[in-house]
Write a protein that holds these residues in place. Structure first.
Motif, PDB file in Angstrom:
ATOM      1  N   GLU A  86      22.065  49.493  48.999  1.00  0.00           N
ATOM      2  CA  GLU A  86      20.977  49.604  50.105  1.00  0.00           C
ATOM      3  C   GLU A  86      21.751  49.940  51.415  1.00  0.00           C
ATOM      4  O   GLU A  86      21.263  50.390  52.232  1.00  0.00           O
ATOM      5  N   LYS A  87      22.973  49.277  51.621  1.00  0.00           N
ATOM      6  CA  LYS A  87      23.805  49.160  52.783  1.00  0.00           C
ATOM      7  C   LYS A  87      24.951  49.471  52.485  1.00  0.00           C
ATOM      8  O   LYS A  87      25.492  49.160  51.659  1.00  0.00           O
ATOM      9  N   PRO A  88      26.120  50.023  53.728  1.00  0.00           N
ATOM     10  CA  PRO A  88      27.253  50.045  53.384  1.00  0.00           C
ATOM     11  C   PRO A  88      28.186  48.906  52.961  1.00  0.00           C
ATOM     12  O   PRO A  88      28.944  49.219  52.078  1.00  0.00           O
TER      13      PRO A  88
ATOM     14  N   GLY B 171      30.242  50.610  49.968  1.00  0.00           N
ATOM     15  CA  GLY B 171      29.828  51.875  49.597  1.00  0.00           C
ATOM     16  C   GLY B 171      29.143  51.973  48.301  1.00  0.00           C
ATOM     17  O   GLY B 171      29.425  52.929  47.480  1.00  0.00           O
ATOM     18  N   LYS B 172      28.009  51.313  48.109  1.00  0.00           N
ATOM     19  CA  LYS B 172      27.382  51.305  47.013  1.00  0.00           C
ATOM     20  C   LYS B 172      28.133  50.774  45.693  1.00  0.00           C
ATOM     21  O   LYS B 172      27.766  50.798  44.372  1.00  0.00           O
ATOM     22  N   GLU B 173      29.260  50.371  45.702  1.00  0.00           N
ATOM     23  CA  GLU B 173      30.174  49.866  44.617  1.00  0.00           C
ATOM     24  C   GLU B 173      30.609  48.525  44.713  1.00  0.00           C
ATOM     25  O   GLU B 173      30.815  48.296  45.583  1.00  0.00           O
TER      26      GLU B 173
ATOM     27  N   GLY C  91      46.205  47.186  52.740  1.00  0.00           N
ATOM     28  CA  GLY C  91      45.869  48.167  53.715  1.00  0.00           C
ATOM     29  C   GLY C  91      44.608  48.922  53.453  1.00  0.00           C
ATOM     30  O   GLY C  91      44.541  50.087  54.255  1.00  0.00           O
ATOM     31  N   LYS C  92      43.907  48.895  52.517  1.00  0.00           N
ATOM     32  CA  LYS C  92      42.901  49.670  52.064  1.00  0.00           C
ATOM     33  C   LYS C  92      41.524  49.169  52.324  1.00  0.00           C
ATOM     34  O   LYS C  92      40.610  50.013  52.000  1.00  0.00           O
ATOM     35  N   LEU C  93      41.350  48.036  52.763  1.00  0.00           N
ATOM     36  CA  LEU C  93      40.187  47.281  53.075  1.00  0.00           C
ATOM     37  C   LEU C  93      39.395  48.242  54.124  1.00  0.00           C
ATOM     38  O   LEU C  93      38.058  48.517  54.015  1.00  0.00           O
ATOM     39  N   VAL C  94      40.123  48.384  55.431  1.00  0.00           N
ATOM     40  CA  VAL C  94      39.640  49.053  56.384  1.00  0.00           C
ATOM     41  C   VAL C  94      39.301  50.471  55.998  1.00  0.00           C
ATOM     42  O   VAL C  94      38.197  51.142  56.514  1.00  0.00           O
ATOM     43  N   GLN C  95      39.990  51.109  55.206  1.00  0.00           N
ATOM     44  CA  GLN C  95      40.037  52.459  54.681  1.00  0.00           C
ATOM     45  C   GLN C  95      38.570  52.370  53.847  1.00  0.00           C
ATOM     46  O   GLN C  95      37.713  53.511  54.140  1.00  0.00           O
ATOM     47  N   SER C  96      38.286  51.583  52.969  1.00  0.00           N
ATOM     48  CA  SER C  96      37.001  51.580  52.259  1.00  0.00           C
ATOM     49  C   SER C  96      35.817  51.369  53.248  1.00  0.00           C
ATOM     50  O   SER C  96      34.863  51.764  52.941  1.00  0.00           O
TER      51      SER C  96
ATOM     52  N   LYS D 118      35.274  54.825  54.945  1.00  0.00           N
ATOM     53  CA  LYS D 118      34.515  55.613  54.019  1.00  0.00           C
ATOM     54  C   LYS D 118      33.156  55.463  53.663  1.00  0.00           C
ATOM     55  O   LYS D 118      32.237  56.335  53.475  1.00  0.00           O
ATOM     56  N   ALA D 119      32.625  54.114  53.677  1.00  0.00           N
ATOM     57  CA  ALA D 119      31.360  53.694  53.369  1.00  0.00           C
ATOM     58  C   ALA D 119      30.636  53.601  54.593  1.00  0.00           C
ATOM     59  O   ALA D 119      29.210  53.587  54.879  1.00  0.00           O
ATOM     60  N   LYS D 120      31.170  54.144  55.817  1.00  0.00           N
ATOM     61  CA  LYS D 120      30.437  54.320  57.077  1.00  0.00           C
ATOM     62  C   LYS D 120      30.024  53.077  57.546  1.00  0.00           C
ATOM     63  O   LYS D 120      29.100  52.745  58.257  1.00  0.00           O
ATOM     64  N   ALA D 121      30.831  51.801  57.149  1.00  0.00           N
ATOM     65  CA  ALA D 121      30.499  50.524  57.663  1.00  0.00           C
ATOM     66  C   ALA D 121      31.115  50.361  58.985  1.00  0.00           C
ATOM     67  O   ALA D 121      30.832  49.281  59.670  1.00  0.00           O
ATOM     68  N   ILE D 122      32.080  51.215  59.330  1.00  0.00           N
ATOM     69  CA  ILE D 122      32.965  50.910  60.641  1.00  0.00           C
ATOM     70  C   ILE D 122      33.282  52.143  61.004  1.00  0.00           C
ATOM     71  O   ILE D 122      33.432  53.223  60.257  1.00  0.00           O
TER      72      ILE D 122
END
Length: 102
Positions: free
Chosen positions: A10-12, A71-73, A88-93, A96-100
């Motif tokens: 439902e949410k990022p 991102g729904k996953e 270093g991949k959390l911010v990227q994720s 991508k999910a448009k959470a930040i």
């Protein structure tokens, strides 16, 4: 599993947590420190919390919380989230999910 998966989409950023879990608190704090505004479901405060916890266990989550969707996953729990962060991949994720947006 349908309810958890549906809520997770439902949410990022969605976190299934328990209000008395210090690890869940740390994961929520980490997400917020990057500017994410996670939707948090405190299983011990919800009428259907036990059902949701059973679904998380059926999905292979042991312990059941925290369980983090980005991102729904289903990303996983604290180990998986911290591993993404250290790589270093959390911010990227989160981007991508448009959470930040930073």
């Amino acid at each position: 599993m349908d309810t958890v998966t549906s809520l997770g989409a439902e949410k990022p950023v969605v976190i299934f947590s328990k209000s008395n879990c210090c690890i869940s608190h740390s994961i929520k704090t980490l997400m917020c420190s990057f500017g994410a505004n996670p939707t948090v479901y405190e299983l011990d405060e919800l009428p259907n919390g036990q059902q949701l916890e059973r679904e998380l266990v059926a999905m292979g989550r042991r312990p059941s919380v925290p369980a983090v969707f980005i991102g729904k996953e289903l990303v996983g729990g604290s180990n998986e989230v911290m591993s993404l962060h250290l790589k270093g991949k959390l911010v990227q994720s989160l981007r991508k999910a448009k959470a930040i947006w930073v």
